[in-house]
Design an enzyme around this catalytic site. Structure first.
Site, short mmCIF file in Angstrom:
data_model
loop_
_atom_site.label_atom_id
_atom_site.label_comp_id
_atom_site.label_asym_id
_atom_site.label_seq_id
_atom_site.Cartn_x
_atom_site.Cartn_y
_atom_site.Cartn_z
N GLY A 19 16.68 1.71 51.63
CA GLY A 19 16.07 1.33 50.36
C GLY A 19 16.44 -0.09 49.97
O GLY A 19 16.63 -0.40 48.80
N LYS A 20 16.52 -0.98 50.99
CA LYS A 20 16.81 -2.40 50.70
C LYS A 20 15.76 -2.99 49.78
O LYS A 20 16.06 -3.77 48.89
CB LYS A 20 16.74 -3.22 52.00
N ASP A 152 20.56 -5.89 65.21
CA ASP A 152 19.32 -5.82 65.99
C ASP A 152 19.13 -7.16 66.70
O ASP A 152 19.31 -8.22 66.08
CB ASP A 152 18.08 -5.63 65.09
N LYS A 193 34.25 2.76 57.57
CA LYS A 193 34.31 2.00 58.83
C LYS A 193 32.94 1.43 59.26
O LYS A 193 32.88 0.25 59.66
CB LYS A 193 34.90 2.88 59.94
N VAL A 245 19.32 8.62 43.98
CA VAL A 245 18.91 9.03 42.63
C VAL A 245 17.59 9.78 42.75
O VAL A 245 16.85 9.60 43.73
CB VAL A 245 18.72 7.81 41.69
N CYS A 383 -11.53 4.17 48.76
CA CYS A 383 -11.99 3.49 49.97
C CYS A 383 -12.67 4.50 50.90
O CYS A 383 -13.79 4.91 50.62
CB CYS A 383 -10.83 2.74 50.62
N HIS A 509 -8.90 -0.54 46.36
CA HIS A 509 -7.62 0.19 46.34
C HIS A 509 -6.89 -0.05 45.02
O HIS A 509 -6.04 -0.96 44.94
CB HIS A 509 -6.73 -0.28 47.50
N GLU A 511 -4.51 1.50 43.80
CA GLU A 511 -3.08 1.85 43.86
C GLU A 511 -2.17 0.63 44.04
O GLU A 511 -0.98 0.71 43.77
CB GLU A 511 -2.82 2.88 44.98
N1 GLN Z 1 -12.44 2.97 57.46
C1 GLN Z 1 -13.14 2.57 56.27
C2 GLN Z 1 -13.68 1.15 56.38
O1 GLN Z 1 -13.23 0.39 57.19
C3 GLN Z 1 -12.26 2.70 55.05
C4 GLN Z 1 -11.07 1.81 55.05
C5 GLN Z 1 -10.01 2.22 54.08
O2 GLN Z 1 -10.02 3.34 53.57
N2 GLN Z 1 -9.08 1.35 53.81
O3 GLN Z 1 -14.56 0.78 55.63
#
Ligand code: GLN
Length: 542
Positions: A19-20, A152, A193, A245, A383, A509, A511
């Site tokens: 969770g950096k 790494d 450690k 948490v 989408c 999108h 979100e």
């Molecule tokens: N695969 C679909 C497209 O390219 C939807 C893409 C997505 O849901 N981000 O249009």
């Protein structure tokens, strides 16, 4: 103020997934609360140019910025906790660094020198730190998180660049090391450690941590912290206890209670002021004391990977705080839904079909849309989920049985979803979708307008396919309306089904823009409709 910006470099030790990103975001939030701007960036050691071409099973969600960068999901945390600018500048991979260096080499910019990791690669990394700082336009904090774990092989050039940068800048840098303190059950003890070893590995490179954040399942007590302080050469007021948490939005509170911001400001001779975080705490909890439960089904093919829909789950949570309900998310694999919708899922209050690519699980998503449309259960398609809504409507309401997206069946007789015209000539997969923020016009008589309360919105996109406007008139006639379009009206951005409590698909999108302090209006409207549905079912309403 013409002081130089301060650079905080956040590294990780012992194991990954500590969770950096959340720790870095929490520090960002606390510094902002002290009145300082922050600019955050993520540096990933992998060779891909960006995570856009990686499987969500490997990498989790691809977060998209306004300017169309496809980035690591940590940028989503940065945006939910802070006001940092986020763009192509905020995301750096080894692949990008090497690509840039090799481009210069081909152009002859290095004037005959042998091109090497040191200095050429490290110079390019340091340049990126400086470019990020320019966004502050003056004093503030750059918080640069290095992906992966110290030790790494592939992260070494980044660490070497940090060492050089600090050597050059002197006092304007701070190293924050996030490490893991395991509890060994058989010994009944926490062990320091691994932390000592990871700090040793850092010191071998020439990096000395200033702050150590001890991640653990439970509290790391004062004795263990004193030990870490002694062995790692860090004052004990700079070793912080960061236990697991229940709510990630409490991490700033955990760090604030140990006054991490005070420890940082002190290093730079900056004054600390008293801050009140109660507004932050309030916004990240449901607004009522005994919230009713709302059960949402998320139907996506990556549901088994907990990070594949990160921003989406967070957005649902922000909306649940605003609406005042207790969110229960049921993750449903669409491959298991094909055919008839299983009765076990029928007690959910709303369904969300997120973005995605390809054939797998497609018919299960269509079945979800049919079930929601015919049973009048709230449906939110994002989408690919919007494209599912359109294809389902064409098949079941317009009677076009063969209707499909050409992504799923290129030979379909009814390509209700087809390739965007600018996508037809595209050959490369990486970075070539319709990406980033675009304006969208909303129709007034719509669920979308009701939610946003605005005629024009801006949302981020990541897709190649779109609604085929040839079918627009038929959709309208049968009760599915295009309520959001591109400003010239040519691209469909939102579809809504009428004669239904809440069935909406968005080509963008939403979100990526939700925050606890600013829940996204579409998620709020969807959860409100799902809560209404839940209450109607239990007879509390109507
Ligand atoms: N695969 C679909 C497209 O390219 C939807 C893409 C997505 O849901 N981000 O249009």
């Amino acid at each position: 103020m013409d002081k130089e910006p301060v650079f905080l470099f956040v590294t990780g030790g012992v194991i990954s997934s500590l969770g950096k990103g959340i720790a870095a975001s929490a520090i960002g939030l606390l510094l902002e609360r002290q009145g300082y701007p922050v600019a955050m960036m993520k540096l990933d050691p992998y060779l891909n140019i960006d995570p856009g071409t990686m499987s969500p099973f490997q990498h989790g969600e691809v977060y998209v910025t306004d300017d169309g960068a496809e980035t690591d999901l940590d940028l989503g945390h940065y945006s939910r906790f802070t006001h940092t600018p986020l763009s192509k500048i905020s995301t750096v991979s080894s692949g990008q660094i090497y690509e840039e260096v090799l481009k210069k080499e081909r152009r002859g910019d290095f004037l005959g020198s042998t091109v090497q990791v040191i200095p050429h690669v490290t110079e390019e990394i340091k340049r990126r730190f400086r470019v990020c700082a320019e966004q502050l336009h003056g004093f503030g904090f750059v918080i640069a998180e290095i992906g992966g774990t110290v030790g790494d092989i592939e992260s070494q050039p980044f660490l070497e660049a940090i060492r050089q940068f600090r050597y050059e800048k002197g006092h304007s840098c701070l190293n924050v090391h996030v490490t893991y303190v395991p509890y060994i059950k058989a010994a009944g003890e926490q062990k320091t450690k691994p932390t000592q070893h990871s700090v040793q590995a850092l010191r071998q490179i020439g990096i000395f941590p200033d702050l150590i954040l001890c991640r653990s399942e439970t509290t790391v007590g004062p004795d263990e912290r004193a030990k870490i302080s002694l062995f790692c050469n860090v004052p004990d007021n700079s070793v912080f206890d960061v236990p697991d948490v229940d709510l990630i939005y409490d991490v700033p509170i955990v760090l604030h209670n140990q006054n991490i911001e005070g420890a940082i400001l002190q290093r730079f001779g900056l004054k600390e002021k008293a801050v009140d975080l109660s507004d932050w705490q309030r916004s990240s909890r449901p607004s009522v004391s005994t919230p009713p439960v709302v059960k949402i089904g998320v139907v996506g093919k990556y549901v088994k990977h907990q990070d594949a829909y990160k921003s989406l789950y967070e957005s649902l949570y922000h909306a649940s705080c605003k609406v005042g309900c207790q969110l229960k998310i049921e993750k449903l694999d669409p491959e298991k839904i094909e055919g008839e919708f299983p009765s076990t899922f029928k007690d959910l209050d709303g369904y969300l079909v997120p973005g995605g690519f390809g054939l797998r699980g497609w018919e299960g998503k269509i079945a979800t849309a049919t079930y929601c449309r015919t049973s009048k259960i709230p449906y939110f398609g994002i989408c690919l989920g919007m494209q599912v809504l359109a294809v389902e409507f064409a098949r079941e309401v317009l009677g076009l049985q063969d209707a499909n997206s050409t992504e799923i069946n290129a030979q379909t007789l009814h390509p209700v979803i087809s390739l965007l015209s600018e996508q037809k000539e595209v050959a490369n997969l990486g970075g070539t979708m319709r990406l980033g923020a675009y304006p969208c016009k909303l129709h007034e008589a719509s669920l979308a307008f009701q939610a946003y309360g605005s005629h024009t919105i801006s949302e981020r996109h990541r897709h190649r396919y779109e609604f085929n406007s040839k079918y627009l008139a038929d959709f309208c006639k049968k009760g599915a309306h295009i309520t959001g379009t591109s400003p010239d009206g040519s691209l469909c951005e939102v579809i809504e089904v009428t004669n239904h409590p809440w069935m909406l698909g968005a080509q963008f999108h939403p979100e990526f823009k939700s925050k606890p302090t600013a829940p996204h209006p579409l998620f709020v409207a969807f959860l409100q409709a799902s809560l209404d549905n839940a209450q109607a079912k239990t007879g509390k309403l109507k």
